[in-house]
Design a protein around this motif. Structure first.
Motif, PDB file in Angstrom:
ATOM      1  N   GLY A 111    -102.837 -43.204  46.788  1.00 37.95           N
ATOM      2  CA  GLY A 111    -101.826 -42.299  46.860  1.00 37.95           C
ATOM      3  C   GLY A 111    -100.949 -42.989  47.834  1.00 37.95           C
ATOM      4  N   HIS A 386    -103.357 -37.813  49.299  1.00 41.56           N
ATOM      5  CA  HIS A 386    -102.414 -37.421  48.185  1.00 41.56           C
ATOM      6  C   HIS A 386    -101.485 -36.212  48.420  1.00 41.56           C
ATOM      7  CE1 HIS A 386    -105.188 -40.465  46.935  1.00 41.56           C
ATOM      8  NE2 HIS A 386    -104.507 -40.694  45.725  1.00 41.56           N
ATOM      9  N   MET A 389     -98.063 -36.124  47.361  1.00 37.78           N
ATOM     10  CA  MET A 389     -97.613 -36.127  45.824  1.00 37.78           C
ATOM     11  C   MET A 389     -97.487 -34.523  45.277  1.00 37.78           C
ATOM     12  SD  MET A 389    -100.246 -39.197  44.672  1.00 37.78           S
ATOM     13  CE  MET A 389     -99.967 -38.902  42.863  1.00 37.78           C
ATOM     14  N   LEU A 394    -100.131 -35.311  40.915  1.00 40.04           N
ATOM     15  CA  LEU A 394    -101.629 -35.173  41.031  1.00 40.04           C
ATOM     16  C   LEU A 394    -102.366 -35.372  39.590  1.00 40.04           C
ATOM     17  CD1 LEU A 394    -102.107 -32.907  43.837  1.00 40.04           C
ATOM     18  CD2 LEU A 394    -102.799 -35.232  44.021  1.00 40.04           C
TER      19      LEU A 394
END
Length: 427
Positions: A111, A386, A389, A394
């Motif tokens: 990420g 992450h 995101m 994702l």
């Protein structure tokens, strides 16, 4: 030292070769600067006419010894250390891309790298097209533009654990006259050497398995020396045309196969300064000396844990390429016959909330923003690494909201499984 040694010997012996009366252990050259007898000696260093040390931002003996060891492990020709894996990936791309250029990248990458490439570098005028690494050749080829300068992917993606078909990606990249850059952090050169499958440049977050003890952040870039920059002269002017900021040097002409690393050092490290400290390089070297021992243990433990999880009634799914049920099992056997890595991803029945509850009940495994060291650790990427995101991003990256990233350490496998068992029993 000789070039025919096995990885086990390289881990121990390569990089630092003491001469008569010198320290047996790699010293820490904790100095910013280095002395010369006269101005001409120093001037020749600045002209890149002589090799040597004058300022640690550019080169340091401790760092160079460790970079040489990683280069030998990967089977490359030249390498450099950076302050982090992020810096290594940034330099690897920025060394051949400038404003107005474009590159292609797997959408399953870590990420932080996804954000670096898709957001930060976009602000610098360098665009990136993210593609599914499992897409057909035709779909991937459609992403190439006249200004495409590189293809980037991870051997094993973090945390979705996609195994890349390196040979296929190398062939596609080379058909379009660009290098394939591979982040080999999870596999390490103990399990996979991407150059043997056609990759041109390899990067590492040395923070992970190479350091192995969560002590020092660092990165590395290794060049195979196989990509012919002059054969694609118009595409890579930074390497094939005079660098007016460095006496008009043409890196590809002056340095040949080592041009990529020489430019990254003389230009990018000079101007941006993302150096690894000699102290961190020393600690990294200590980790490298046991890399060949630790990686097989990580894989052995992870295989046992993955098999246990796959058979548990509360586990919805398990993703580990060592399992025969895994979609990447055949690719993993091709590229990493000795094992993949120690990282597993899985989800529990009941979804995201149950997965988070389970993590909070683990006792041996620690919740940390880290992966791939000697200690077992766990993370929920959608909430942590992450987090920036969107749900759509994702999903595209193969990261389910319930995904648990479980980094299996080198403790006794029975103790790791017992910890999982008590946590699963409580949810």
């Amino acid at each position: 030292m000789g070039t025919n040694y096995k990885p086990e010997t390289i881990c121990i012996q390569s990089g630092w070769t003491p001469k008569k009366g010198e320290p047996r252990v790699l010293p820490i050259y904790q100095s910013t600067t280095f002395k010369y007898e006269n101005s001409d000696q120093m001037g020749r260093l600045f002209d890149l006419e002589d090799t040597g040390y004058f300022y640690t931002r550019l080169q340091n003996p401790t760092n160079d010894a460790v970079a040489a060891k990683i280069t030998a492990l990967e089977g490359g020709i030249a390498g450099m250390l950076t302050s982090s894996g992020q810096a290594a990936n940034y330099y690897a791309i920025f060394n051949i891309c400038e404003a107005g250029d474009h590159f292609i990248c797997s959408n399953s990458i870590y990420g932080g790298t996804f954000n670096l490439f898709g957001t930060t570098m976009k602000k610098q005028g360098i665009s990136c097209t993210f593609i599914n690494p499992d897409a057909s050749d035709e779909e991937i080829e459609a992403a190439f533009l006249p200004n495409t300068k590189a293809v980037f992917a991870e051997t094993i993606s973090n945390p979705s654990l996609v195994v890349l078909d390196i040979e296929r990606f190398a062939e596609i990249a080379h058909r379009h006259g660009v290098p394939l850059i591979i982040d080999n952090t999870f596999a390490t050169p103990i399990n996979c050497r991407p150059f043997e499958w056609g990759a041109d440049i390899v990067t590492h977050s040395t923070t992970k398995y190479m350091d192995g003890h969560a002590m020092s952040v660092g990165g590395a870039i290794i060049d195979s020396g196989n990509f012919d920059w002059m054969a694609h002269k118009e595409k890579f002017p930074g390497l094939t045309m005079p660098d007016e900021s460095y006496h008009g040097i043409v890196y590809a002409e002056k340095f040949g196969k080592t041009a990529f690393i020489m430019k990254a050092t003389a230009q990018l490290m000079r101007d941006l300064g993302s150096i690894q400290s000699p102290q961190n390089a020393f600690l990294l070297n200590v980790g490298l000396e046991t890399l060949h021992l630790r990686v097989p243990r990580h894989c052995e433990n992870a295989q046992k844990v993955a098999e246990y999880l796959e058979g548990h009634e509360k586990v919805a799914w398990v993703n580990y390429a060592g399992l025969k049920s895994n979609k990447y099992y055949s690719l993993a056997k091709k590229y990493m016959p000795g094992g993949t890595c120690g990282v597993i991803s899985f989800g529990l029945k009941g979804g995201r909330d149950v997965s988070v509850n389970f993590m909070d009940r683990l006792k041996l495994a620690a919740i940390v923003t880290h992966v791939a060291d000697a200690r077992t650790c766990v993370l929920h990427p959608a909430s942590h690494t992450h987090r920036q995101m969107t749900d759509e991003q994702l999903t595209e990256a193969g990261i389910a909201p319930d995904l648990i990233r479980f980094s299996v350490g080198i403790e006794h496998a029975g103790d790791i499984i017992a910890d999982l068992e008590q946590a699963l029993a409580a949810v």
